[in-house]
Write an enzyme that holds these catalytic residues in place. Sequence first.
Site, PDB file in Angstrom:
ATOM      1  N   LYS A   1      43.354  35.353  43.306  1.00 10.05           N
ATOM      2  CA  LYS A   1      44.727  35.482  42.792  1.00 10.05           C
ATOM      3  C   LYS A   1      45.757  35.102  43.863  1.00 10.05           C
ATOM      4  O   LYS A   1      46.759  34.436  43.582  1.00 10.05           O
ATOM      5  CB  LYS A   1      44.934  36.922  42.311  1.00 10.05           C
ATOM      6  CG  LYS A   1      46.354  37.314  41.992  1.00 10.05           C
ATOM      7  CD  LYS A   1      46.888  36.671  40.722  1.00 10.05           C
ATOM      8  CE  LYS A   1      48.332  37.104  40.487  1.00 10.05           C
ATOM      9  NZ  LYS A   1      48.964  36.394  39.401  1.00 10.05           N
TER      10      LYS A   1
ATOM     11  N   LYS B   1      55.666  40.218  47.959  1.00 15.37           N
ATOM     12  CA  LYS B   1      54.469  41.022  48.281  1.00 15.37           C
ATOM     13  C   LYS B   1      53.214  40.144  48.205  1.00 15.37           C
ATOM     14  O   LYS B   1      52.351  40.170  49.074  1.00 15.37           O
ATOM     15  CB  LYS B   1      54.386  42.197  47.306  1.00 15.37           C
ATOM     16  CG  LYS B   1      53.181  43.075  47.419  1.00 15.37           C
ATOM     17  CD  LYS B   1      52.160  42.968  46.287  1.00 15.37           C
ATOM     18  CE  LYS B   1      52.630  42.644  44.932  1.00 15.37           C
ATOM     19  NZ  LYS B   1      51.641  42.655  43.881  1.00 15.37           N
TER      20      LYS B   1
HETATM   21  P1  NDP Z   1      56.907  46.198  37.162  1.00 15.67           P
HETATM   22  O1  NDP Z   1      57.631  46.684  38.357  1.00 15.67           O
HETATM   23  O2  NDP Z   1      57.640  45.732  35.959  1.00 15.67           O
HETATM   24  O3  NDP Z   1      55.848  47.337  36.688  1.00 15.67           O
HETATM   25  C1  NDP Z   1      55.240  48.284  37.521  1.00 15.67           C
HETATM   26  C2  NDP Z   1      55.197  49.582  36.765  1.00 15.67           C
HETATM   27  O4  NDP Z   1      54.484  50.562  37.520  1.00 15.67           O
HETATM   28  C3  NDP Z   1      56.624  50.145  36.508  1.00 15.67           C
HETATM   29  O5  NDP Z   1      56.708  50.602  35.171  1.00 15.67           O
HETATM   30  C4  NDP Z   1      56.673  51.308  37.510  1.00 15.67           C
HETATM   31  O6  NDP Z   1      57.552  52.339  37.110  1.00 15.67           O
HETATM   32  C5  NDP Z   1      55.241  51.771  37.502  1.00 15.67           C
HETATM   33  N1  NDP Z   1      54.874  52.565  38.668  1.00 15.67           N
HETATM   34  C6  NDP Z   1      55.186  52.338  39.968  1.00 15.67           C
HETATM   35  N2  NDP Z   1      54.639  53.299  40.743  1.00 15.67           N
HETATM   36  C7  NDP Z   1      53.991  54.150  39.920  1.00 15.67           C
HETATM   37  C8  NDP Z   1      53.255  55.349  40.114  1.00 15.67           C
HETATM   38  N3  NDP Z   1      53.083  55.855  41.342  1.00 15.67           N
HETATM   39  N4  NDP Z   1      52.719  55.972  39.036  1.00 15.67           N
HETATM   40  C9  NDP Z   1      52.891  55.468  37.794  1.00 15.67           C
HETATM   41  N5  NDP Z   1      53.589  54.324  37.537  1.00 15.67           N
HETATM   42  C10 NDP Z   1      54.128  53.672  38.588  1.00 15.67           C
HETATM   43  O7  NDP Z   1      55.933  45.043  37.699  1.00 15.67           O
HETATM   44  P2  NDP Z   1      55.150  43.922  36.826  1.00 15.67           P
HETATM   45  O8  NDP Z   1      54.661  44.528  35.560  1.00 15.67           O
HETATM   46  O9  NDP Z   1      55.925  42.662  36.848  1.00 15.67           O
HETATM   47  O10 NDP Z   1      53.879  43.685  37.812  1.00 15.67           O
HETATM   48  C11 NDP Z   1      52.802  44.624  37.874  1.00 15.67           C
HETATM   49  C12 NDP Z   1      51.703  43.998  38.757  1.00 15.67           C
HETATM   50  O11 NDP Z   1      51.259  42.768  38.153  1.00 15.67           O
HETATM   51  C13 NDP Z   1      52.224  43.623  40.167  1.00 15.67           C
HETATM   52  O12 NDP Z   1      51.189  43.884  41.088  1.00 15.67           O
HETATM   53  C14 NDP Z   1      52.538  42.127  40.058  1.00 15.67           C
HETATM   54  O13 NDP Z   1      52.434  41.477  41.303  1.00 15.67           O
HETATM   55  C15 NDP Z   1      51.457  41.681  39.071  1.00 15.67           C
HETATM   56  N6  NDP Z   1      51.786  40.503  38.263  1.00 15.67           N
HETATM   57  C16 NDP Z   1      53.062  40.296  37.739  1.00 15.67           C
HETATM   58  C17 NDP Z   1      53.334  39.164  36.977  1.00 15.67           C
HETATM   59  C18 NDP Z   1      54.686  38.916  36.390  1.00 15.67           C
HETATM   60  O14 NDP Z   1      54.945  37.741  35.987  1.00 15.67           O
HETATM   61  N7  NDP Z   1      55.560  39.900  36.280  1.00 15.67           N
HETATM   62  C19 NDP Z   1      52.272  38.155  36.707  1.00 15.67           C
HETATM   63  C20 NDP Z   1      50.979  38.505  37.210  1.00 15.67           C
HETATM   64  C21 NDP Z   1      50.757  39.630  37.968  1.00 15.67           C
HETATM   65  P3  NDP Z   1      59.166  52.215  37.432  1.00 15.67           P
HETATM   66  O15 NDP Z   1      59.641  50.944  36.785  1.00 15.67           O
HETATM   67  O16 NDP Z   1      59.738  53.422  36.824  1.00 15.67           O
HETATM   68  O17 NDP Z   1      59.269  52.147  38.939  1.00 15.67           O
END
Ligand code: NDP
Length: 308
Positions: free
Chosen positions: A170, A240
Amino acid sequence: MKVGFIGLGAMGLGMAANLRRAGHDLVVHDLNRTSAATLEEAGATWADSTAGLASQVDVVFTSLPGPVQMREVGTGEGGLLSALKPGSAWFDLTTNSPTVVREVHTVCREHGVELFDAPVSGGPKGARSGKLAIYVGGDAEAFEQHGGILDAIGDQILRVGDIGAGNTAKLVHNCASMIIRSGIAEVFTMGVKAGVEPAALWHALRQGAIGRARTFDRVGDRYLQEAFDPPSFALDLANKDLRLALELAEQFDVPMRAARLVQEDFQEALDRGWGKRDSQTPLLLQNERAGVTIKLSADEVQAVLDRG
Ligand code: NDP
């Protein structure tokens, strides 16, 4: 089989919805309960804590910002490993550090839990539609036993190797995309400054040898329209990924000159407070340096795409 999902953000929400759609009994948790509203309407159960979720499920998914949150949710106080049953499987969909997932994997083994690193590629749109590539790292036999559930969230399930291999693949993928996009911005500003109209230039590039491989398409929605808010993939997250890729390169003593130049732009963009904007926002810095403004409308972009 009861399935847990933690991290209902841009990616997690769509993937969790598809697990529910596939008929799984789903329990969900996030920092913020409002993120779970549509899933609860679709029949998922809310858990107030990570351990509360873990005690109920046979398999758990996490889609979290990065290594710090994944390790905390897994091995921290009241984390997954405090309550998951031996024999459970954990798929971490986070784009993560191969080193961190290997360390957490060792702790999981002590608890009889099988961890797979399973980062995804396809963006929020792919997460919603189920058109996702999933790069899996983990034990081959355990994958035979547990991996079938991934068909509910992705259409390309690719076991790349043992634990950590999924994230290595990835990070190679994402680092390539960041270098390629920065290169595109560089040549684009050159062409526009040399007098070619942006839509005509974009069309010409899309029809060349590299263009027909669709390398240029990804800049249409964002960079060419100067449309960076709200993000589909935030710069904080892309940064990141780039940092993790460079750490990996350093571990293996691989020089990364192009990626380091991209990182300098990322850092400048972050210093300007652009972390919550889309990951293509740093390309604006090249426009500034070149003294070029490029801003196609959505209709102009669509018109080029319609030309094939
Ligand atoms: P987001 O920030 O939208 O989602 C992360 C979620 O995790 C949020 O809802 C956040 O809550 C929650 N969260 C954070 N810490 C905790 C915790 N300790 N316990 C429970 N929930 C928690 O990120 P994405 O969905 O965009 O990305 C998620 C992962 O996927 C990342 O690692 C990213 O690199 C990867 N990714 C993203 C892509 C994209 O296009 N967006 C594509 C491919 C991979 P809150 O919002 O309240 O902080």
